[in-house]
Design a protein around this motif. Structure first.
Motif, PDB file in Angstrom:
ATOM      1  N   ARG A  98      88.260  61.547  47.589  1.00 56.67           N
ATOM      2  CA  ARG A  98      87.104  62.361  47.204  1.00 56.67           C
ATOM      3  C   ARG A  98      87.052  62.517  45.689  1.00 56.67           C
ATOM      4  NH1 ARG A  98      87.290  67.148  45.427  1.00 56.67           N
ATOM      5  NH2 ARG A  98      85.427  68.478  45.278  1.00 56.67           N
ATOM      6  N   ALA A  99      88.195  62.762  45.064  1.00 56.96           N
ATOM      7  CA  ALA A  99      88.239  62.912  43.608  1.00 56.96           C
ATOM      8  C   ALA A  99      87.792  61.628  42.917  1.00 56.96           C
ATOM      9  CB  ALA A  99      89.642  63.303  43.163  1.00 56.96           C
ATOM     10  N   ARG A 100      88.234  60.491  43.432  1.00 58.38           N
ATOM     11  CA  ARG A 100      87.819  59.203  42.840  1.00 58.38           C
ATOM     12  C   ARG A 100      86.328  58.978  43.030  1.00 58.38           C
ATOM     13  NH1 ARG A 100      92.449  57.536  45.549  1.00 58.38           N
ATOM     14  NH2 ARG A 100      91.345  56.163  47.010  1.00 58.38           N
ATOM     15  N   LEU A 101      85.814  59.358  44.198  1.00 61.19           N
ATOM     16  CA  LEU A 101      84.394  59.163  44.494  1.00 61.19           C
ATOM     17  C   LEU A 101      83.528  59.985  43.558  1.00 61.19           C
ATOM     18  CD1 LEU A 101      82.292  57.905  46.510  1.00 61.19           C
ATOM     19  CD2 LEU A 101      82.485  60.050  47.797  1.00 61.19           C
ATOM     20  N   ILE A 102      83.895  61.237  43.331  1.00 61.49           N
ATOM     21  CA  ILE A 102      83.102  62.105  42.469  1.00 61.49           C
ATOM     22  C   ILE A 102      83.228  61.661  41.018  1.00 61.49           C
ATOM     23  CG2 ILE A 102      82.788  64.471  41.656  1.00 61.49           C
ATOM     24  CD1 ILE A 102      81.890  63.956  44.564  1.00 61.49           C
ATOM     25  N   ALA A 103      84.420  61.200  40.625  1.00 53.68           N
ATOM     26  CA  ALA A 103      84.636  60.802  39.236  1.00 53.68           C
ATOM     27  C   ALA A 103      83.927  59.505  38.892  1.00 53.68           C
ATOM     28  CB  ALA A 103      86.141  60.665  38.966  1.00 53.68           C
ATOM     29  N   ARG A 160      71.758  54.983  41.055  1.00 57.51           N
ATOM     30  CA  ARG A 160      71.362  55.526  42.344  1.00 57.51           C
ATOM     31  C   ARG A 160      72.364  56.598  42.751  1.00 57.51           C
ATOM     32  NH1 ARG A 160      69.574  50.490  41.765  1.00 57.51           N
ATOM     33  NH2 ARG A 160      67.684  49.843  42.835  1.00 57.51           N
ATOM     34  N   TYR A 161      71.925  57.505  43.601  1.00 55.63           N
ATOM     35  CA  TYR A 161      72.749  58.657  43.943  1.00 55.63           C
ATOM     36  C   TYR A 161      73.084  58.684  45.427  1.00 55.63           C
ATOM     37  CZ  TYR A 161      71.377  60.242  39.319  1.00 55.63           C
ATOM     38  OH  TYR A 161      71.165  60.307  37.967  1.00 55.63           O
ATOM     39  N   LEU A 162      74.283  59.178  45.717  1.00 54.50           N
ATOM     40  CA  LEU A 162      74.735  59.392  47.083  1.00 54.50           C
ATOM     41  C   LEU A 162      75.169  60.845  47.203  1.00 54.50           C
ATOM     42  CD1 LEU A 162      75.627  58.225  49.898  1.00 54.50           C
ATOM     43  CD2 LEU A 162      77.903  57.931  48.859  1.00 54.50           C
ATOM     44  N   VAL A 195      76.199  57.135  41.700  1.00 59.08           N
ATOM     45  CA  VAL A 195      76.800  58.411  41.338  1.00 59.08           C
ATOM     46  C   VAL A 195      76.821  59.289  42.587  1.00 59.08           C
ATOM     47  CG1 VAL A 195      76.506  60.521  39.977  1.00 59.08           C
ATOM     48  CG2 VAL A 195      76.050  58.285  38.939  1.00 59.08           C
ATOM     49  N   ALA A 196      77.986  59.860  42.897  1.00 57.39           N
ATOM     50  CA  ALA A 196      78.111  60.756  44.050  1.00 57.39           C
ATOM     51  C   ALA A 196      77.974  62.198  43.582  1.00 57.39           C
ATOM     52  CB  ALA A 196      79.458  60.546  44.741  1.00 57.39           C
ATOM     53  N   VAL A 197      77.120  62.949  44.257  1.00 61.09           N
ATOM     54  CA  VAL A 197      76.913  64.366  43.942  1.00 61.09           C
ATOM     55  C   VAL A 197      77.258  65.171  45.188  1.00 61.09           C
ATOM     56  CG1 VAL A 197      75.242  64.019  42.100  1.00 61.09           C
ATOM     57  CG2 VAL A 197      74.443  64.087  44.451  1.00 61.09           C
ATOM     58  N   GLU A 198      78.012  66.227  45.006  1.00 62.07           N
ATOM     59  CA  GLU A 198      78.602  66.935  46.138  1.00 62.07           C
ATOM     60  C   GLU A 198      77.888  68.248  46.432  1.00 62.07           C
ATOM     61  OE1 GLU A 198      83.119  67.890  47.658  1.00 62.07           O
ATOM     62  OE2 GLU A 198      82.696  68.042  45.524  1.00 62.07           O
ATOM     63  N   ASN A 199      77.526  68.452  47.690  1.00 61.97           N
ATOM     64  CA  ASN A 199      76.930  69.715  48.107  1.00 61.97           C
ATOM     65  C   ASN A 199      78.007  70.783  48.278  1.00 61.97           C
ATOM     66  OD1 ASN A 199      74.396  68.643  48.146  1.00 61.97           O
ATOM     67  ND2 ASN A 199      74.227  68.492  50.378  1.00 61.97           N
ATOM     68  N   MET A 219      72.946  62.236  53.534  1.00 61.31           N
ATOM     69  CA  MET A 219      73.396  61.519  52.335  1.00 61.31           C
ATOM     70  C   MET A 219      72.277  61.348  51.311  1.00 61.31           C
ATOM     71  SD  MET A 219      76.025  58.688  53.947  1.00 61.31           S
ATOM     72  CE  MET A 219      74.975  58.147  55.331  1.00 61.31           C
ATOM     73  N   ILE A 220      71.047  61.701  51.699  1.00 58.88           N
ATOM     74  CA  ILE A 220      69.919  61.751  50.769  1.00 58.88           C
ATOM     75  C   ILE A 220      69.703  63.195  50.308  1.00 58.88           C
ATOM     76  CG2 ILE A 220      67.432  61.301  50.482  1.00 58.88           C
ATOM     77  CD1 ILE A 220      67.657  59.204  52.681  1.00 58.88           C
TER      78      ILE A 220
END
Length: 212
Positions: free
Chosen positions: A73-78, A170-172, A98-102, A198-199
């Protein structure tokens, strides 16, 4: 709205309702159908499958791993692109994600205000509504109203951030992990992840929608 200056939005297609690629696909479909090589109904099933099942399953696996593995998760957000590539998902339309976390305090939603930029490598083909002018405009002007249209409403204290996809980025959305899923495997968790979550126009399914 969060995103990138569309003055530098270098698309390889125009901003009409149908992109150049879509127009070519339509033309090819017409020719093949007229010659009797394909059945339109079969094509519709194939497209629907890729929109709703095959493509989003890739993203669901990414999200499930992020839920289950704090280091991932840390790698995904970074830096999402190489983290996603770890699972074998890469390629055109997924070069820079780019991953953005809810969270309880912030809900993220993705739009492409000028056309339909979308992370194909993890979500498959964009749904028709994502490409529609009403969604592209209302997501920016009235995101809470859009979420109500999709069947849920966030607490007033939850901030909504709208991310504007471009041809370059693009964002995930990483949805919140449903409560009651402690100890679940990644395979079980993936069953709770929906394309819309995921949208950002949906939430992950509650545990009752999958067998623990």
């Amino acid at each position: 709205m969060t995103g990138h200056d569309h003055d530098h939005h270098h698309h390889d297609h125009d901003h009409s309702e149908l992109s150049e690629t879509e127009l070519r696909v339509r033309a090819l479909e017409t020719v093949l159908t007229e010659k009797g090589y394909v059945e339109p109904a079969a094509l519709d099933v194939l497209i629907e499958t890729y929109e709703t099942k095959v493509g989003p399953r890739n993203g669901a696996r990414v999200i499930a791993k992020a839920w289950a593995d704090p280091a991932y998760r840390a790698r995904l957000i970074a830096d999402a692109t190489p983290a996603i590539a770890e699972l074998g998902y890469a390629g055109r339309q997924g070069e820079h994600i780019v991953a953005v976390e809810n969270t309880e305090r912030q809900h993220n939603m993705v739009v492409c205000t000028l056309c339909s930029c979308y992370p194909w490598s993890v979500l498959g083909l964009p749904p028709v509504w994502y490409k529609s002018a009403p969604y592209r405009s209302r997501a920016v002007i009235d995101p809470r109203g859009v979420l109500r249209d999709f069947g849920f409403e966030l607490p007033p204290e939850t901030e909504i951030r709208v991310w504007d996809s471009t041809a370059e980025i693009r964002y995930l959305v990483v949805p919140m992990r449903p409560r009651g899923t402690d100890g679940w495997s990644e395979e079980q968790l993936a069953e709770l992840v929906t394309r819309d979550s995921m949208i950002g126009t949906g939430l992950a399914r509650p545990p009752g929608h999958a067998d623990p």
